[in-house]
Design an enzyme around this catalytic site. Structure first.
Site, PDB file in Angstrom:
ATOM      1  NE  ARG A   1      49.284  42.303  75.424  1.00  0.00           N
ATOM      2  CZ  ARG A   1      48.667  42.971  76.400  1.00  0.00           C
ATOM      3  NH1 ARG A   1      48.506  44.273  76.307  1.00  0.00           N
ATOM      4  NH2 ARG A   1      48.198  42.340  77.459  1.00  0.00           N
TER       5      ARG A   1
ATOM      6  CE1 TYR B   1      50.344  47.972  50.458  1.00  0.00           C
ATOM      7  CE2 TYR B   1      49.523  48.382  52.666  1.00  0.00           C
ATOM      8  CZ  TYR B   1      49.854  47.511  51.656  1.00  0.00           C
ATOM      9  OH  TYR B   1      49.695  46.161  51.843  1.00  0.00           O
TER      10      TYR B   1
ATOM     11  CG  ASP C   1      54.021  55.115  54.031  1.00  0.00           C
ATOM     12  OD1 ASP C   1      55.237  54.820  54.053  1.00  0.00           O
ATOM     13  OD2 ASP C   1      53.119  54.285  53.786  1.00  0.00           O
TER      14      ASP C   1
ATOM     15  CE  LYS D   1      56.327  46.844  51.974  1.00  0.00           C
ATOM     16  NZ  LYS D   1      55.690  45.550  51.745  1.00  0.00           N
TER      17      LYS D   1
HETATM   18  C1  PLP Z   1      54.357  52.420  51.125  1.00  0.00           C
HETATM   19  C2  PLP Z   1      53.803  51.352  52.031  1.00  0.00           C
HETATM   20  N1  PLP Z   1      53.275  51.716  53.208  1.00  0.00           N
HETATM   21  C3  PLP Z   1      52.753  50.798  54.057  1.00  0.00           C
HETATM   22  C4  PLP Z   1      52.733  49.453  53.745  1.00  0.00           C
HETATM   23  C5  PLP Z   1      52.151  48.472  54.721  1.00  0.00           C
HETATM   24  O1  PLP Z   1      53.195  47.818  55.366  1.00  0.00           O
HETATM   25  P1  PLP Z   1      53.104  46.307  55.926  1.00  0.00           P
HETATM   26  O2  PLP Z   1      52.946  45.400  54.753  1.00  0.00           O
HETATM   27  O3  PLP Z   1      54.411  46.158  56.648  1.00  0.00           O
HETATM   28  O4  PLP Z   1      51.921  46.264  56.836  1.00  0.00           O
HETATM   29  C6  PLP Z   1      53.275  49.031  52.541  1.00  0.00           C
HETATM   30  C7  PLP Z   1      53.261  47.598  52.187  1.00  0.00           C
HETATM   31  O5  PLP Z   1      53.407  47.216  51.036  1.00  0.00           O
HETATM   32  C8  PLP Z   1      53.822  50.006  51.648  1.00  0.00           C
HETATM   33  O6  PLP Z   1      54.343  49.660  50.462  1.00  0.00           O
END
Ligand code: PLP
Length: 383
Positions: free
Chosen positions: A52, A104, A177, A202
């Protein structure tokens, strides 16, 4: 003589060219061990104690990601959400953070609920309005500006360099992001950002079979150590097999992303001409707000995500999605297979997403097949 730095595509394909020293394997071994043996004197000669805190399963993927983003260090997490929350919780209660209205949705919800209850002063400001951001930052109080570019699911573009200047002027950090643009298209740290976040679920993984997250920092400082400690103490760690799969996915990133971007550009252009389409949202279209910024800060494509609004409202959009045969109706993005999604119905009533909007994640199928399927589904609208 200085050694010539390899191109990012080379770094990714060879995963930095690491060779496992014992067997000379070119693919890293999988390390499922949760714990590491102590020496007779009680020491930890390997430098490892407990998985961990420090898993050898992360070493190569983190090194590759740090290199691709041009950062000082990277850290893998159990998901993009775990990565983002570890970052926000490295701030202090009372700190002011600025987030965009379009991002998101689940992370926005978490920031406006849990993180706000926890003590962060979260303010929503449109990052496209730089004067509004300048007016919102409070010197000494604002500690983080968070942007997502292109921002899911309207694909609005944020000017990373301009926002970094504003953030730094107030003594704050800029976190980006970068899930949708990936290091293939944009390297936010080179534009002045301090931290890059990825939902590695993704494009980085790319095969819809791993949930993972990553952060990359420009500098290995006290704030980064707090983030890493959050991973250890809150335990949002990635499994070793997922880390292994993620590294395998990253190796083909520079082949996958440009191809998917080319298809997305063509689909955006063709959909714009379709009589049943009200509007196409894609940073690669000249009329799209933010296109000029995108041209400056993205190279090699404008991403493989786009959305379009169907004439006839929500019912027509849902009916169009129901008629596709090749596209899969599913959430998520960045996989080799293409997805179509009615976004408003997953985000719920607080969503800024128009109800007639369908979101597309363009994969690696032949673009003529993708186009024919979508056109057929749209042609059937109103029948
Ligand atoms: C642009 C974006 N940021 C963050 C996330 C969150 O990621 P996770 O689903 O891996 O927790 C997503 C998920 O769809 C996303 O599309």
């Amino acid at each position: 003589m200085t050694e010539k730095r390899s191109a990012p595509a080379t770094i990714a394909a060879q995963a930095l060219g690491w060779i496992e020293p014992v067997t000379r394997a070119v693919v890293p071994p999988l390390h499922p061990s949760t714990t590491f043996a102590r020496d007779e004197d009680g020491g930890y000669g390997s430098g490892r104690v407990y998985a961990r805190a420090d898993s050898p399963a992360y070493d190569q993927a983190e090194a590759v990601l740090a290199e691709l983003e041009g950062g000082a260090a990277a850290a893998l997490f159990a998901s993009g959400s775990a990565a983002a929350s570890a970052l926000f919780l490295a701030l202090d209660p009372g700190d002011h953070v600025i987030i965009p209205p379009v991002m998101y949705w689940s992370l926005r919800t978490w920031l406006l609920t849990f993180a706000t209850r926890w003590g962060l002063a979260v303010e929503v400001v449109d990052p496209a309005d730089l004067d509004a951001v300048r007016a919102a930052v409070r010197a000494g109080k604002t500690k983080l500006i968070w942007v997502e570019t292109p921002a899911n699911p309207l694909w609005s573009i944020s000017d990373i360099a301009a926002l970094a200047t504003i953030a730094h002027g107030a003594g704050a950090r800029l976190a980006v992001d970068s899930t949708v643009q990936t290091p293939v298209l944009t390297r936010p740290l080179a534009l002045g950002a301090d931290i890059v976040m990825h939902s590695a679920t993704k494009y980085l993984n790319g095969h819809s079979d791993v949930v993972a997250g990553a952060l990359v920092t420009a500098v290995d400082d006290e704030f980064w150590r707090r983030i890493k400690l959050n991973r250890v103490q809150m335990g949002g760690i990635l499994g070793p097999f997922e880390a292994w799969l993620l590294l395998r996915g990253i190796r083909t990133l520079y082949a996958r992303v440009p191809l998917a971007c080319r298809s997305a550009q063509l689909l955006a252009e063709r959909l714009s001409e379709h009589p049943k389409v009200l509007e196409v949202l894609y940073p690669g279209l000249p009329g799209f707000p933010g296109h000029e910024i995108a041209k400056r800060q993205m190279s090699g494509g404008f991403g493989a995500m786009l959305s379009f609004r169907v004439r006839g409202g929500e019912a027509a959009a849902i009916a169009t999605a129901a008629r596709v045969k090749l596209w899969t109706r599913a959430t998520s993005l960045g996989g080799v297979e293409s997805f179509i999604e009615h976004r408003a119905s997953i985000e719920g009533p607080t969503s800024p997403v128009p109800p007639d909007l369908l979101r597309l994640s363009v994969g690696l199928e032949a673009v003529e097949d993708l186009l024919a399927d979508l056109s057929g589904a749209l042609d059937g609208a109103g029948d």
